[in-house]
Scaffold this active site. Structure first.
Site, short mmCIF file in Angstrom:
data_model
loop_
_atom_site.label_atom_id
_atom_site.label_comp_id
_atom_site.label_asym_id
_atom_site.label_seq_id
_atom_site.Cartn_x
_atom_site.Cartn_y
_atom_site.Cartn_z
N HIS A 185 38.82 35.87 42.53
CA HIS A 185 38.94 34.44 42.80
C HIS A 185 39.95 34.15 43.93
O HIS A 185 39.83 33.13 44.61
CB HIS A 185 39.42 33.70 41.54
CG HIS A 185 38.33 33.37 40.57
ND1 HIS A 185 37.72 34.33 39.80
CD2 HIS A 185 37.73 32.19 40.25
CE1 HIS A 185 36.81 33.75 39.02
NE2 HIS A 185 36.80 32.45 39.28
N CYS B 123 42.39 39.81 42.03
CA CYS B 123 41.43 38.99 41.29
C CYS B 123 40.50 38.44 42.36
O CYS B 123 40.96 37.93 43.39
CB CYS B 123 42.13 37.84 40.58
SG CYS B 123 40.98 36.61 39.91
N CYS C 160 34.64 41.65 39.81
CA CYS C 160 35.70 41.10 38.97
C CYS C 160 36.65 42.23 38.62
O CYS C 160 36.24 43.23 38.03
CB CYS C 160 35.08 40.52 37.70
SG CYS C 160 36.28 39.97 36.47
N GLY D 276 40.63 36.38 32.27
CA GLY D 276 42.00 36.87 32.42
C GLY D 276 42.93 36.60 31.27
O GLY D 276 43.96 37.26 31.12
#
Ligand code: DGL
Length: 260
Positions: free
Chosen positions: A191, A189, A75, A44
């Protein structure tokens, strides 16, 4: 003869596990190879040119080694920058991950939605395009947070997460002008869904979060409809296998852990 080819998931780190989970729920017999580009992490904060050069080359090596039936770029950063190049380079179907702006716009009553991604993702023209196509009557506020990516990695490595740090990252979105009117936040994202409890606790009540994981799982199911699944070992592969990666691997149920 039964088909042992796995599904290959790719991310810079652990984020793509938020896509693996709904996929496993739909396709419990699918062998999975999960590849994390730990040597290139984090994506990122990188320049577009670095990601555009790195991701297709790595996917090429991974497909050569693991011979998957399908590759998933789990991703948002890599997908919004390199998806067409990856598709052109590989001879297997490729599923990408793009910010869930369309479902967010469909859910929003206030017509103010937030896009929480990496710094690289939130500045992509791809995101402008999604906002124009699917949320043109919404105010779309954006915030890129490298801190949340690090927090998700730390959580999966078994570390305690500071709730104040999660709240601080979310404030970068909610404290923008009109941010108090946001009723849906796109976890742009992969994550970030790994911090769903922490994000929900940090957000005002009434703010809902949405991500692309379930939609990607359905897409994988439809692209593999009718195919057989022969059991195979699930493999976790890192481009650098250091202390952090070993701690992450210890908390996950992969039969094999390898370095690329
Ligand atoms: N998980 C990634 C994404 O969806 C990138 C995180 C990072 O490496 O910065 O954008």
């Amino acid at each position: 003869m039964s088909d042992t080819r796995p599904i290959l998931f790719f991310d810079s780190g652990v984020g793509g596990l938020s896509v693996v989970a709904p996929t496993r729920a739909l396709l419990p017999h699918a062998p999975i190879v999960y590849a994390a580009d730990s040597a290139g992490f984090p994506y990122g904060t990188r320049a577009e040119s670095e990601i555009a050069a790195r991701v297709p080359a790595l996917l090429g090596r991974l497909v050569e080694r693991y011979r998957p039936r399908l590759a998933v770029i789990a991703c948002n950063t890599a997908s919004t920058i390199a998806l067409p190049a990856v598709r052109a380079a590989l001879d297997v179907p490729v599923v990408g991950t793009v910010p869930a702006i369309k479902p967010a716009a469909a859910m929003s009553a206030t017509r103010v939605i937030g896009v929480l991604g990496t710094e690289a993702t939130v500045r992509q023209p791809y995101v402008d395009d999604l906002a124009a196509r699917f949320a043109d009557d919404c105010l779309v506020l954006r915030h890129g947070s490298a801190a949340l990516v690090e927090l998700a990695e730390a959580k999966l490595a078994g570390e305690a997460i500071d709730p104040g740090a999660v709240a601080g990252a979310l404030a970068g979105l909610l404290d923008q002008p009109s941010g108090e009117r946001i009723d849906v936040v796109v976890n742009a994202c992969t994550h970030f869904p790994l911090l769903s409890d922490e994000l929900a606790a940090a957000a005002p009540s009434g703010v809902r979060f949405v991500d692309g994981g379930a939609g990607i799982a359905r897409r994988i199911e439809s692209l593999t409809a009718g195919q057989e699944w022969a059991a195979g070992p699930d493999v976790l592969v890192f481009t650098r296998l250091g202390e952090h990666e070993r701690r992450v691997a210890a908390g996950l149920a992969f039969a094999r852990v390898e370095a690329l």
